[in-house]
Design a protein around this motif. Structure first.
Motif, PDB file in Angstrom:
ATOM      1  N   THR A   1       0.866  -1.250   0.084  1.00 15.77           N
ATOM      2  CA  THR A   1      -0.100  -0.065  -0.071  1.00 15.77           C
ATOM      3  C   THR A   1       0.871   1.218  -0.055  1.00 15.77           C
ATOM      4  O   THR A   1       1.912   1.445   0.699  1.00 15.77           O
ATOM      5  CB  THR A   1      -0.918   0.025   1.131  1.00 15.77           C
ATOM      6  OG1 THR A   1      -1.730  -1.023   1.258  1.00 15.77           O
ATOM      7  CG2 THR A   1      -1.692   1.270   1.198  1.00 15.77           C
TER       8      THR A   1
ATOM      9  N   LYS B   1      -2.795   5.911  -1.354  1.00 13.98           N
ATOM     10  CA  LYS B   1      -4.166   4.884  -1.079  1.00 13.98           C
ATOM     11  C   LYS B   1      -3.745   3.884  -2.178  1.00 13.98           C
ATOM     12  O   LYS B   1      -4.741   2.974  -2.180  1.00 13.98           O
ATOM     13  CB  LYS B   1      -5.334   5.512  -1.011  1.00 13.98           C
ATOM     14  CG  LYS B   1      -5.363   6.565   0.035  1.00 13.98           C
ATOM     15  CD  LYS B   1      -5.176   5.898   1.275  1.00 13.98           C
ATOM     16  CE  LYS B   1      -5.292   7.300   2.388  1.00 13.98           C
ATOM     17  NZ  LYS B   1      -4.761   6.778   3.868  1.00 13.98           N
TER      18      LYS B   1
ATOM     19  N   VAL C   1      -2.999   0.472  -4.210  1.00 11.65           N
ATOM     20  CA  VAL C   1      -2.650  -0.792  -3.175  1.00 11.65           C
ATOM     21  C   VAL C   1      -2.294  -1.783  -4.443  1.00 11.65           C
ATOM     22  O   VAL C   1      -2.943  -2.128  -5.413  1.00 11.65           O
ATOM     23  CB  VAL C   1      -3.871  -1.771  -2.615  1.00 11.65           C
ATOM     24  CG1 VAL C   1      -3.306  -3.150  -2.271  1.00 11.65           C
ATOM     25  CG2 VAL C   1      -4.364  -0.941  -1.438  1.00 11.65           C
TER      26      VAL C   1
END
Length: 247
Positions: A149, A153, A155
């Motif tokens: 991550t 934000k 991933v």
């Protein structure tokens, strides 16, 4: 003409080299797992999860590593990493597993590292060491699916397993290759075993220091001999010259 051909060859070589770097660079940016020393079947090992930052405008702030449940590990102990909080998740196994004479009904299924500072900034990587064991004896590899991550934000899911005969997937899962147990019954030793033995460290330093001292002494002796031979040669040349002049 030859100069122009050489220039063209050099330019072509530079372009090819650049292409190799560009094409191969993503392969070095994966989240990977490597043992410190040997990861022998049936033994214990320290493994490093290496996490590079692939982004230019964000830092890696979290790493989640899922441990295999088809080959659960009875012992999982992360090493503290400065600037990171560690959370260990244990879960009940859907089916108890026999491992080295013990019935495992629960095992570590995930380890999570969360940055309490800047994390892994662009242009850097971090290693997350974990002591694991006992390693299974009925498989050659262990697959650890990981989630990376970023501070924005995003991933990245490193969860794709390599299939035999296929090209490497875009986001391959880290794979630990297991070595065979030694014939004498020992299961190998990790880097931490050697580091924890002061006698081994002292003997190792002594054995490495000895050749260096010996080579220094030899070099000094050869140097002195060379100087002596040089002086004798000069003296002989001077005497020979005088004899020719006198004659």
């Amino acid at each position: 003409m030859l100069f122009m051909k050489a220039s063209r060859l050099a330019a072509a070589g530079a372009v090819a080299a650049t292409a190799v770097v560009v094409l191969s660079s993503p392969a070095f940016a994966h989240v990977t797992v490597q043992p410190e020393g040997a990861a022998a079947k049936g033994g214990y090992a320290v493994v490093d999860f290496k996490v590079p930052n692939e982004r230019d405008d964000a830092s890696t702030t979290k790493l989640e590593v899922n441990f295999p449940t088809d080959h659960p590990l009875a012992s999982v102990m992360p090493e503290p990493v400065p600037g990171w909080k560690i959370e260990i998740t244990k879960s009940k196994l859907a089916k108890p597993v026999e491992a080295h004479g013990k019935q495992l009904t629960e095992a570590v299924t995930k380890v999570t590292w969360t940055a309490d500072g800047k994390g892994i900034e662009p242009g850097y990587f971090e290693k997350f060491p974990v002591s694991v064991g006992a390693l299974p004896e009925d498989t050659d590899t262990l697959v650890f699916k990981a989630l990376q991550t970023y501070s924005n934000k995003e991933v990245v899911r490193w969860i794709e397993e390599q299939k035999k005969g296929d090209e490497e997937p875009e986001n391959p899962a880290p794979v630990l290759e297991l070595a065979a147990a030694s014939e004498d019954g020992h299961h190998g030793s990790s880097a931490t075993d050697k580091a924890a033995d002061p006698a081994s460290a002292e003997n190792a330093s002594a054995s490495t220091a000895a050749p260096a001292d010996s080579s220094d002494t030899t070099a000094r002796v050869l140097g002195v001999v060379g100087i002596v031979v040089g002086v004798v040669g000069v003296a002989y040349g001077v005497l020979a010259g005088r004899r020719r002049t006198a004659a």
